[in-house]
Design a protein around this motif. Structure first.
Motif, short mmCIF file in Angstrom:
data_model
loop_
_atom_site.label_atom_id
_atom_site.label_comp_id
_atom_site.label_asym_id
_atom_site.label_seq_id
_atom_site.Cartn_x
_atom_site.Cartn_y
_atom_site.Cartn_z
N MET A 176 0.85 -1.20 0.00
CA MET A 176 0.00 0.00 0.00
C MET A 176 0.87 1.23 0.00
SD MET A 176 -2.82 1.01 2.80
CE MET A 176 -3.12 2.71 3.22
N ALA A 177 0.49 2.16 -0.80
CA ALA A 177 1.24 3.41 -0.85
C ALA A 177 1.09 4.14 0.48
CB ALA A 177 0.71 4.28 -1.98
N PRO A 178 2.10 4.85 0.88
CA PRO A 178 1.98 5.57 2.15
C PRO A 178 0.84 6.57 2.09
CG PRO A 178 4.20 5.77 1.22
CD PRO A 178 3.36 5.09 0.21
N VAL A 179 0.05 6.61 3.12
CA VAL A 179 -1.10 7.52 3.11
C VAL A 179 -0.66 8.89 3.57
CG1 VAL A 179 -2.84 5.77 3.36
CG2 VAL A 179 -1.73 6.71 5.37
N ALA A 180 -1.51 9.84 3.27
CA ALA A 180 -1.11 11.24 3.43
C ALA A 180 -0.68 11.56 4.85
CB ALA A 180 -2.26 12.14 3.00
N ASN A 181 -1.59 11.35 5.80
CA ASN A 181 -1.20 11.72 7.14
C ASN A 181 -1.31 10.53 8.09
OD1 ASN A 181 -3.87 11.44 7.24
ND2 ASN A 181 -4.34 13.51 7.95
N GLY A 182 -1.38 9.35 7.50
CA GLY A 182 -1.34 8.18 8.34
C GLY A 182 -2.61 7.89 9.10
N ARG A 183 -3.66 8.66 8.84
CA ARG A 183 -4.92 8.40 9.53
C ARG A 183 -5.94 7.97 8.48
NH1 ARG A 183 -5.01 10.76 14.53
NH2 ARG A 183 -7.23 11.16 14.53
N VAL A 184 -6.55 6.83 8.68
CA VAL A 184 -7.46 6.32 7.66
C VAL A 184 -8.83 6.06 8.25
CG1 VAL A 184 -5.60 5.23 6.35
CG2 VAL A 184 -6.87 3.90 8.00
N VAL A 185 -9.83 6.15 7.39
CA VAL A 185 -11.18 5.77 7.77
C VAL A 185 -11.60 4.61 6.85
CG1 VAL A 185 -12.21 7.53 6.28
CG2 VAL A 185 -13.55 6.54 8.13
N VAL A 186 -12.18 3.60 7.46
CA VAL A 186 -12.60 2.42 6.70
C VAL A 186 -14.10 2.23 6.87
CG1 VAL A 186 -12.16 -0.02 6.28
CG2 VAL A 186 -10.38 1.39 7.29
N PRO A 187 -14.88 2.54 5.84
CA PRO A 187 -16.31 2.24 5.95
C PRO A 187 -16.51 0.74 5.84
CG PRO A 187 -15.83 3.11 3.78
CD PRO A 187 -14.55 3.14 4.54
N ILE A 188 -17.26 0.16 6.75
CA ILE A 188 -17.37 -1.29 6.74
C ILE A 188 -18.81 -1.73 6.62
CG2 ILE A 188 -15.27 -1.61 8.06
CD1 ILE A 188 -17.12 -2.40 10.42
N GLU A 189 -18.94 -2.96 6.23
CA GLU A 189 -20.22 -3.61 6.06
C GLU A 189 -19.90 -5.10 6.10
OE1 GLU A 189 -23.82 -3.89 2.95
OE2 GLU A 189 -21.75 -4.15 2.40
N ASP A 190 -20.89 -5.92 6.32
CA ASP A 190 -20.62 -7.35 6.44
C ASP A 190 -20.39 -7.95 5.06
OD1 ASP A 190 -20.22 -9.79 7.45
OD2 ASP A 190 -22.30 -10.15 8.06
N THR A 191 -19.14 -8.01 4.63
CA THR A 191 -18.84 -8.58 3.32
C THR A 191 -17.86 -9.73 3.48
OG1 THR A 191 -16.91 -7.20 2.98
CG2 THR A 191 -19.01 -6.32 2.24
N ALA A 192 -17.68 -10.45 2.39
CA ALA A 192 -16.76 -11.58 2.41
C ALA A 192 -15.32 -11.12 2.55
CB ALA A 192 -16.92 -12.40 1.14
N THR A 193 -15.03 -9.90 2.13
CA THR A 193 -13.65 -9.43 2.14
C THR A 193 -13.37 -8.47 3.28
OG1 THR A 193 -14.35 -7.78 0.54
CG2 THR A 193 -13.26 -9.72 -0.33
#
Lengths: 101, 217, 113, 397
Positions: D1-18
């Motif tokens: 994964m490429a380095p992210v801008a400020n190292g803080r990420v948000v992950v929207p989640i849902e019940d998926t296989a992945t």
């Protein structure tokens, strides 16, 4: 004996009346054909053809009842399905001429 | 078109909105959201960004109606397939209705989403499987010393009735459905004679190949 | 055999069939007049989705009543349901396409017909 | 994964296989030191004033807790002290109905702004409200925010596995049952051939369409209730249709044609998907009103006569729809007029301009197609840098 064969007045049966009704629908459909031919926009024509299709479904159902041919109703169902498909397909096609299919 | 941006979205949206950035007033009628900053003044908030263009999105009303109608229509298509003997119907008609259901979904959800759901493998599988079943049933009679499609020689009870039903249901219906959907996908892929348009038409090309394979048969 | 000599239930049924058929023809006629007379595609879509749906509904109800209690009238009911679900959606699709094409709805005082 | 801008990420989640693999990917990035804060958010597709949504809220909160736990495990396995890495969970957007990609993107961006987050990591299978077609438009909408968007490079399960994972349980059973019932209604339930072919048909239909037709798993308590309330609604709708059809028929047949067609806008308080479709189709079926567009929570309704417009703004159909989908207590709400959620878009007393998105050269229809062609190359050029993976729908004829 089905009720379609029931004579109601002057020797005419219910089935005859339904046939006359179907003929009436055909005449009305001719009126709608005017809009389908004249337009002026593509959507007008789609709309007119959609109304014509609904009419055709009713005519098929009336004929099925009058002539005691219940299988006409299967055809009417398929016709209704294709009529709906036609309306959404052609109306979508008129937006940017199919560029958004 | 396989290169539609955002083809198939949740909401009926600004479709004709591919306007220039300078005249994009459709931004203003979006529901406002309260900008709440915590030290990010250097970044403009979403609501302040002029949208460059808006993708065409599908109508939610049409999508939901199709969602409701599709299972019943497909059931009816299969019913027609199974009842060829005693009512108007049979493999050809039933297969065509089943294909119409796929087309309906494609028009409602957009061609890309439909392709993901109804993959080329399925399209080709239907057509090829149908041909194999047809040929297989037909060849049984030949192998047994009779003629092609001689149902009476099938090693099953009521060979003529069930043989014919088998050809109709497992042979002709899948062939018709597969070829119709394949032709539709082929038409939807369109033609692109521009140079260097390869990246956009990768999916289109892939299907074109598949569909051509079907047609060649 | 004249109408008067039948049992009341059958008489009522026949009268209802004729009334429904008349209603179907009337509302389809309204739909036709609307499709021809109204000024633009949006206004025409009103009659297409409403008067025509109601006309079709009456017509199919007459058919179902004629067929009586048998398998075929179930198909009529299915047809009726199908038309009531899909017709407004089809009208919506057409109107939406017109709107996306930039078709401005006709208003009073507008010359364009 | 490429380095992210400020190292803080948000992950929207849902019940998926992945989902699990996406969490593992983010945690691995955190273990490598690329990410300093992980926020898992669940975007609610309901409103908190809907009755009886406690189950769905609980499910969402459980899923959030699971995701956070998984991330912590992964960090422990990687022998990274979790103290330096912030893991948060949040259930957001309970105050509105979310209708489409744009609103999802806006909510995510608002959240990211509040928490100083610069990157969104998307689960490739993320399809909120179960809609199979939402992810790409959502990426597009996110691309127009300052957030940087990454799709987790998760190996997607093969198509077959995905299908199987999606069509388990109640959805499959519902579509199977509905299809079988419909088949037997068409055919003869006492005829063995119909029973056998009916089961085969229902299997085919359920396998192919259960993940297309249903957004949510039907529940044993709520779904039959909705069906019953829908059956109560139908006769009253029919009566309404009949009544207004007579009024409209009189208008159409009168020689002077006293119509006053006007476009109106009404913001409705119903959920996306089937509820808004029910409402839109009911409006269309009621003579005098025609739903032209359903754009987010706004319905653009063309009204033929003032009488129909008044009826529309009284919100009777909206109330009925809320009754059908959310129950009696949810049906009581102010009319759109009282809520100030309606507007007239045409005529002398217009409240707002028409929402034509394409205002190139004004509302002249006939020039539209030409202008489209002129514009296509420009927009394609503009779109290319901002919307990776998306292409302009320029004319290709």
């Amino acid at each position: 004996m089905s009720i379609a064969d029931l004579a109601i007045a002057g020797g005419y049966t219910v089935g005859d009346v339904l046939l006359v009704g179907a003929a009436g629908f055909v005449v009305l459909a001719l009126g709608m054909l005017y809009r389908a031919v004249v337009g002026p926009t593509m959507q007008d024509r789609v709309l007119a053809v959609n109304v014509l299709g609904t009419n055709t479904v009713v005519i098929l159902a009336l004929l099925g009842a009058a002539l005691d041919e219940p299988t006409f109703l299967d055809i009417a169902i398929v016709y209704a399905l294709l009529n709906f498909l036609m309306a959404i397909a052609v109306s979508k096609f008129t937006v940017e001429r199919g560029g958004v299919l | 078109m396989s290169d539609t941006p955002g083809a198939g979205s949740d909401v009926d949206d600004a479709a004709a909105g591919s306007g220039d950035a300078s005249d994009a007033p459709d931004v203003s009628d979006r529901p406002p959201i309260e900008p709440t900053y915590s030290g990010h003044d250097d970044r403009p908030h979403l609501s302040q960004i002029q949208r460059q263009q808006t993708p065409y999105t599908e109508s939610q009303v049409i999508m939901s109606t199709v969602k409701v109608v599709a299972p019943f229509a497909l059931t009816f298509g299969l019913f027609v397939t199974f009842h060829g003997a005693d009512s108007p119907g049979g493999g050809f008609q039933g297969g065509a209705i089943a294909a119409a259901v796929v087309l309906m979904i494609a028009f409602a959800f957009g061609i890309d989403a439909t392709r993901e759901w109804f993959t080329n493998v399925v399209v080709v599988g239907l057509a090829v499987g149908g041909v194999l079943v047809f040929g297989g049933i037909g060849l049984v009679g030949l192998v047994d010393g009779g003629t092609f499609l001689e149902y009476a020689r099938l090693p099953i009870p009521h060979p003529v009735k069930y043989g014919m039903e088998g050809v109709e249901i497992l042979g002709i219906a899948p062939i018709v459905a597969g070829v119709l959907v394949g032709l539709f996908f082929l038409l939807a892929a369109g033609f692109d004679d521009r140079d260097g348009a390869g990246t956009e038409t990768e999916i289109a090309d892939a299907t074109t190949d598949d569909a051509t394979t079907e047609d060649d048969r | 055999m004249a109408l008067g000599s039948l049992d009341p239930v059958t008489t009522a049924r026949v009268v209802l069939i004729l009334a429904l058929l008349a209603g179907a023809l009337f509302f389809t006629f309204v739909s036709m007049v609307g499709v021809i007379r109204l000024p633009d595609v949006y206004a025409r879509a009103h009659t297409a989705s409403q008067a025509d749906t109601l006309g079709a509904g009456f017509g199919l109800a007459a058919v179902a009543l004629t067929l009586g209690w048998q398998g075929a009238s179930v198909k009529t009911a299915i047809l009726l349901f199908f038309i009531f679900v899909t017709n407004p959606t089809a009208a919506h699709a057409v109107a939406r396409a017109a709107f996306e094409d930039g078709n401005v709805p006709w208003t009073e005082g507008d010359e364009r017909r | 994964m490429a380095p992210v801008a400020n190292g803080r990420v948000v992950v929207p989640i849902e019940d998926t296989a992945t989902l699990r693999a996406t969490v593992a990917h983010v945690a691995a990035a955190a273990a490598d030191g690329d990410v300093s804060a992980i926020h898992f958010v669940y975007l609610a597709s309901w409103r908190d004033d809907d009755p009886r949504i406690d189950d769905r809220r609980t499910t969402a909160q459980d899923l959030l807790a699971d995701a956070a736990d998984w991330a912590r495990y992964d960090l422990e396995d990687a022998d990274v002290s979790e103290n330096g890495i912030e893991i948060e969970t949040a259930l957001i957007a309970e105050d509105v109905y979310l209708f489409g990609p744009r609103q999802y993107a806006e909510r995510l961006h608002t959240y990211a702004d509040e928490h100083g987050i610069g990157t969104v990591v998307l689960d490739p299978e993320y399809t909120p409200v179960g809609n199979t077609t939402l992810l790409q438009p959502m990426e597009f909408e996110l691309a127009s925010t300052p957030l940087s968007v990454r799709e987790a490079p998760v190996d997607r399960p093969s198509r077959r596995e995905r299908l199987v994972s999606e069509i388990t349980g109640p959805r499959f059973a519902t579509v199977f049952g509905g299809s079988l019932a419909f088949y037997l209604v068409l055919g003869d339930p006492t005829y063995p051939f119909d029973l056998v072919t009916g089961v085969a048909t229902a299997l085919v239909v359920a396998i192919s369409l259960s993940q297309v037709s249903l957004d949510h798993d039907p529940t044993l308590r709520e779904s039959p209730l909705r069906l019953v309330r829908g059956l109560i609604y139908v006769p009253s709708l029919l009566l309404e249709i009949l009544k207004s059809n007579v009024v409209v028929a009189r208008v159409i047949l009168s020689p002077s044609l006293p119509i006053d067609p006007t476009m109106t806008r009404m913001r409705v308080l119903v959920g996306s998907g089937l509820p808004v479709t029910t409402l839109a189709n009911s409006i269309t079926l009621t003579p005098g009103t025609l739903t032209v567009r359903a754009r987010d929570a706004d319905l653009y309704v063309h009204t033929l006569i003032p009488w129909a417009r008044e009826g529309l703004f009284d919100g009777g159909l909206e109330r009925w729809t809320r009754f059908v989908f959310y129950g009696r207590e949810a049906a009581r709400l102010p009319t759109p007029r009282e809520r100030d959620d309606c507007a007239v878009l045409q005529g002398p007393d217009a409240d707002e301009p028409m929402p034509f998105a394409a205002t190139d050269g004004g509302p002249e229809l006939d020039t539209h197609h030409e202008s489209d062609e002129d514009r296509a190359p420009d927009t394609a050029a503009e779109a290319a840098p901002t919307a990776p993976g998306h292409h302009e729908d320029g004319d290709r004829r």
